[in-house]
Motif scaffolding. Structure first.
Motif, PDB file in Angstrom:
ATOM      1  N   ASN B 346       0.855  -1.189   0.000  1.00 42.13           N
ATOM      2  CA  ASN B 346       0.000   0.000   0.000  1.00 42.13           C
ATOM      3  C   ASN B 346       0.885   1.230   0.000  1.00 42.13           C
ATOM      4  OD1 ASN B 346      -2.225  -1.730   0.442  1.00 42.13           O
ATOM      5  ND2 ASN B 346      -1.822  -1.670   2.647  1.00 42.13           N
ATOM      6  N   VAL B 351      -3.509   0.778  -3.284  1.00 38.99           N
ATOM      7  CA  VAL B 351      -2.976  -0.583  -3.229  1.00 38.99           C
ATOM      8  C   VAL B 351      -2.257  -0.844  -4.548  1.00 38.99           C
ATOM      9  CG1 VAL B 351      -3.516  -3.003  -2.878  1.00 38.99           C
ATOM     10  CG2 VAL B 351      -4.916  -1.247  -1.795  1.00 38.99           C
ATOM     11  N   ASN B 354      -1.696  -6.064  -5.081  1.00 41.34           N
ATOM     12  CA  ASN B 354      -2.856  -6.543  -4.334  1.00 41.34           C
ATOM     13  C   ASN B 354      -2.826  -8.066  -4.227  1.00 41.34           C
ATOM     14  OD1 ASN B 354      -5.252  -6.785  -3.059  1.00 41.34           O
ATOM     15  ND2 ASN B 354      -6.498  -5.891  -4.700  1.00 41.34           N
TER      16      ASN B 354
END
Lengths: 348, 528
Positions: B346, B351, B354
């Motif tokens: 992050n 993000v 992911n």
């Protein structure tokens, strides 16, 4: 350590706040100049010393040598300006350049030669000192920094040290090795409980608040101020939307010169200023500016007060080591800043 | 070839006779002594500022530590010769303490910190009773060597210039070595170097310590030359003068230090006698000229005078035959190599990566594909320790992977970069040799004393082998920046191969390549 007498405590605190106010002004201008031009303005202290000594010399009814330096810098800036803009110069730009770099110092010279011998009063002399010293800053920007405006922060910093070195030497030429004091704006003193507050201290704090308010209005409400802020955020972007970044740089330097010279005029009555006193004063402004990472105005303000108060207490308890303490304190601050900064940025 | 390299020895011997020339005024001998001492400090700045890119306005204070340590010891009745190790230890100790904080500072923060400590130490020297306050320590006895007094500046000249020669030799040796390459990679190539096992903080510290050591040596010479010390020659203005010397001479060149020291010292002397006459007052007006000169140099010739006087040609590195470097034990084809589970990154609220999971086995070529901004490079950065994952597990050959770039390189993961990260001015072959950093062991002391030659020969033989493997052998001696972008990408692959990697991560290796270059790249993959 002896126990702290409350009266001494208050006196030290008052001293610290007055000094802190000056450092705050300097820190503000350093943050401003760095944000807009990426120049770490080491010579800021010299504007303070020049301002104080010019004011003191005028107060003695003599013509200060700095006015001749102003003329010389104006001429040099004119030469640099013509060279830099030789391809784009039209009539109006030429006239503007001549007005900025030749006409203005000439007018200041005439005014000084006329007013200096007749002791025109404190207000006139203070204003004249500002007129003599402040324009030097944008001229220096044209001469020293504008030709390499795209260089790295580090190279600009080394250049700034060079300018500082030269200005201290010139200060010695024009003001001599003796220190001077200027006349106080107000001889009044006010008693506040156990505390005696000199009028000059109120002037300093008042002027600081006034300048901050003026700067806040300038940046918040005027187009010029917003252009400066835009340049600070992104030089290339600012240029793409038509903001002349070189002009922004000169404006930032002019503001810094004004603030520096004014700080000098304000402290001249409080302490004896020598040709080389400015550096240490300016460096304390730096300590404050760096706490805010050279970008944050509020952090710089708080830090400036802390530096002033810290200095006044350490000068009471360990006066010989005052400077050691003040400048030693900067290293942990810098360390914290470096560790907080994003580490992935590659230096070049 | 070897004979030509040793030509400097008779040249030095001849030069050491100069002060004994009949008719040479003592004034010039003194000036040459001063130049020699200054050039040692400037030499430290060449390494620190010119090569490693760390600007210091504080070298004179390290000189001060050396000078005061030596003076205090001499004053206490010890031999001035004992002052030499004391001076070096004192300046190194000071550098270690200050450097612990300073080398973590970046760019202009470091420069500002050096100004602060320079001012701070000046007042410290000037206010301590131990250091004799602003009067300093005076009346030190002269050095002597087996009964020959070195108090006379003609004889002292010999000592000074032997020290200069040794310092220049040591600096050259240091820069042309395994650790030297890691210092030289700090400017513009630090991230890449750390991906090949270089501890960049340590490399910065090394440059810092080395520069301080030279300043300490100069301080010892200064104290024995003047036979007195006081705070002024170790203040900020002196430090600025040393930096000016490096900038004028050419901060990235060893002879530049000598040239800069000579120009500034002679100019200083002339100005100090001329300007007060001109201005009709006493004072150090030479600062005006020096300040202006510094600005002017940065504007018109930021690389200094030396590269302008001498046409620098890239030297040809002779690669001899050397035994191959030992190779690491490789996994069997089909063994699990990399196991990535739920890798996440992050950036604030964004993000970037992911929950990525995948596995790799030995002998596989796997492509990580996705549109712009999908997080491919970020994934690579997470896997190589340049960024740190917010969550997830990475196992490499069955063990959890440590998160620092050098440790990951040590485990056997090599990479190339999406945006080429080579040290621009360094020859291609040396850039490639950085890849083999972890396969050598020689440290700074071995480098200074040239005890690292056998290992260096093996490292360069390996670099040459990998460069030949990717087909760029004929470009070995060219500066990396002079190659076409596609070739630079291939150089990065050669560098990665030098690590003897278990896993090779290539970040967009074909981006920006022309058709023929892409074919060559594919051919290269085909060999494996």
């Amino acid at each position: 350590m002896n126990s702290v007498d409350p009266t001494i405590f208050l006196i030290l605190l008052q001293d610290g706040i007055v000094n802190g106010a000056i450092y705050a002004l300097l820190a503000l201008s350093l943050v401003l100049v760095f944000a807009v031009t990426r120049v770490v303005l080491i010579p800021q202290g010299e504007f303070v010393a020049y301002g104080a000594l010019t004011y003191a010399t005028l107060g003695a009814g003599r013509v200060p040598g700095s006015v001749f330096l102003l003329c010389a810098l104006g001429i040099a800036a004119c030469g640099y300006g013509f060279w830099a803009e030789r391809r784009t110069l039209d009539l109006s730009a030429t006239l503007r350049l001549l007005g900025e770099t030749i006409l203005l110092p000439a007018a200041v010279l005439v005014l000084t030669l006329w007013l200096a011998p007749q002791r025109a009063g404190i207000a006139v002399e203070a204003f004249l000192a500002l007129l003599i010293v402040a324009p030097m800053a944008p001229y220096l920007y044209r001469i020293a920094f504008q030709p390499m405006a795209e260089a790295s922060v580090l190279v600009l910093l080394i250049a700034a040290v060079g300018v500082h070195l030269a200005m201290v030497g010139l200060g010695l030429v024009f003001f001599g090795p003796e220190g001077s004091r200027g006349d106080a704006f107000s001889g009044a003193t006010y008693t506040l409980g156990a505390l005696t507050v000199p009028g000059q201290a109120l002037w300093i704090v008042g002027a600081t608040l006034l300048i901050m308010a003026a700067l806040a209005l300038f940046f918040g409400l005027t187009l010029r101020g917003k252009a400066l802020r835009a340049t600070a955020v992104n030089r290339l972007g600012a240029r793409l939307v038509g903001i002349p970044t070189a002009q922004s740089g000169r404006l930032a330097f002019a503001l810094a010169g004004c603030i520096g010279a004014l700080s000098g005029v304000l402290i001249a009555p409080l302490t004896t200023v020598y040709y080389d006193s400015g550096f240490l004063i300016g460096l304390k402004g730096f300590v404050a500016a760096i706490v805010g990472g050279l970008v944050s105005y509020p952090a710089a303000l708080v830090a400036a007060l802390a530096v002033g108060i810290g200095e006044s207490f350490s000068s009471f308890y360990a006066s010989a080591f005052k400077e050691v303490i003040v400048f030693g304190a900067i290293v942990p601050v810098l360390l914290a800043r470096s560790l907080l900064a994003a580490p992935e940025a590659e230096e070049e | 070839m070897r004979a030509r390299r040793l030509l400097w020895l008779p040249a030095l011997a001849l030069f050491l006779c100069v002060p004994f020339l009949p008719g040479l005024p003592l004034f010039w001998v003194n000036l040459l002594d001063t130049i020699g001492i200054a050039s040692i400090v400037a030499l430290g700045l060449v390494v620190l500022t010119g090569v490693a890119g760390m600007t210091s306005f504080g070298q004179a204070s390290f000189m001060g530590f050396g000078a005061y340590a030596s003076a205090l010891l001499t004053q206490a009745g010890f031999s001035p010769w004992l002052g030499l190790p004391a001076a070096i230890i004192a300046s190194l100790a000071a550098a270690l303490v200050i450097g612990a904080a300073a080398v973590r500072l970046s760019g202009h923060y470091l420069a500002l910190a050096t100004i602060a400590w320079s001012v701070s130490l000046f007042y410290l020297f000037g206010n301590l009773d131990l250091t004799g306050r602003y009067d300093g320590i005076n009346g030190l006895p002269a050095l002597d060597l087996f009964g020959i007094g070195l108090g006379d500046s003609r004889r002292f000249f010999v000592l000074v210039w032997i020290c200069v020669a040794l310092a220049m030799l040591g600096t050259r040796n240091l820069l042309d070595s395994r650790v030297g390459r890691s210092v030289r990679a700090l400017r513009g190539g630090a991230v890449a170097a750390s991906s090949f096992g270089v501890h960049t903080t340590w490399a910065r510290m090394l440059a810092f310590l080395y520069a301080a050591m030279l300043a300490g040596l100069a301080g010892w010479l200064y104290a024995n030359f003047q036979r007195a010390v006081n705070p002024t020659p170790f203040g900020l203005n002196a430090s600025i003068e040393y930096l000016l010397m490096a900038v004028i001479g050419g901060a990235a060149h060893i002879p530049g230090a000598l040239l800069g020291a000579a120009v500034v010292t002679i100019l200083n002397d002339r100005l100090q006698s001329l300007l007060p006459l001109l201005l009709g007052a006493q004072g150090s007006f030479e600062t005006i000229v020096f300040g202006a000169l510094l600005v002017l140099m940065l504007q018109i010739a930021p690389e200094g005078l030396w590269p302008r006087l001498v046409r620098l040609r890239p030297a040809r590195r002779v690669i001899g035959h050397a035994p191959e470097l030992p190779r690491r034990a490789m996994p069997q084809r089909g063994d699990a190599v990399l196991d990535v589970r739920d890798l996440r990154k992050n950036f604030g609220g964004l993000v970037a990566v992911n929950d990525v999971s995948f596995r790799l086995s030995a002998g596989e070529i796997v492509g990580l594909i996705g549109p712009n901004g999908a997080g491919k490079s970020t994934t690579f950065n997470l896997l190589t320790g340049i960024d740190h994952a917010s969550a997830g597990h990475v196992a490499f050959r069955g063990a959890r992977l440590r998160a620092t770039a050098p440790a990951i390189a040590r485990a056997g993961i090599a990479r190339s970069f999406q945006h080429v990260r080579l040290v621009a001015a360094m020859p291609v072959i040396e850039n490639v040799a950085i890849g083999a950093h972890l396969r050598g062991r020689a440290g700074a002391v071995a480098a200074l004393l040239r005890l690292d030659r056998a290992e260096e020969a093996r490292l360069f033989a390996e670099a040459a082998r990998q460069l030949a493997r990717v087909g760029l052998a004929e470009h070995a001696d060219r500066p990396a920046a002079s190659l076409a972008l596609g070739q630079q990408r291939i150089v990065e692959i050669a560098r990665a191969l030098c690590l003897d990697p278990v896993l090779l991560l290539l970040d967009e290796p074909a981006a920006g390549l022309r058709h023929a270059e892409k074919q060559a790249l594919a051919a290269l993959f085909g060999w494996w």
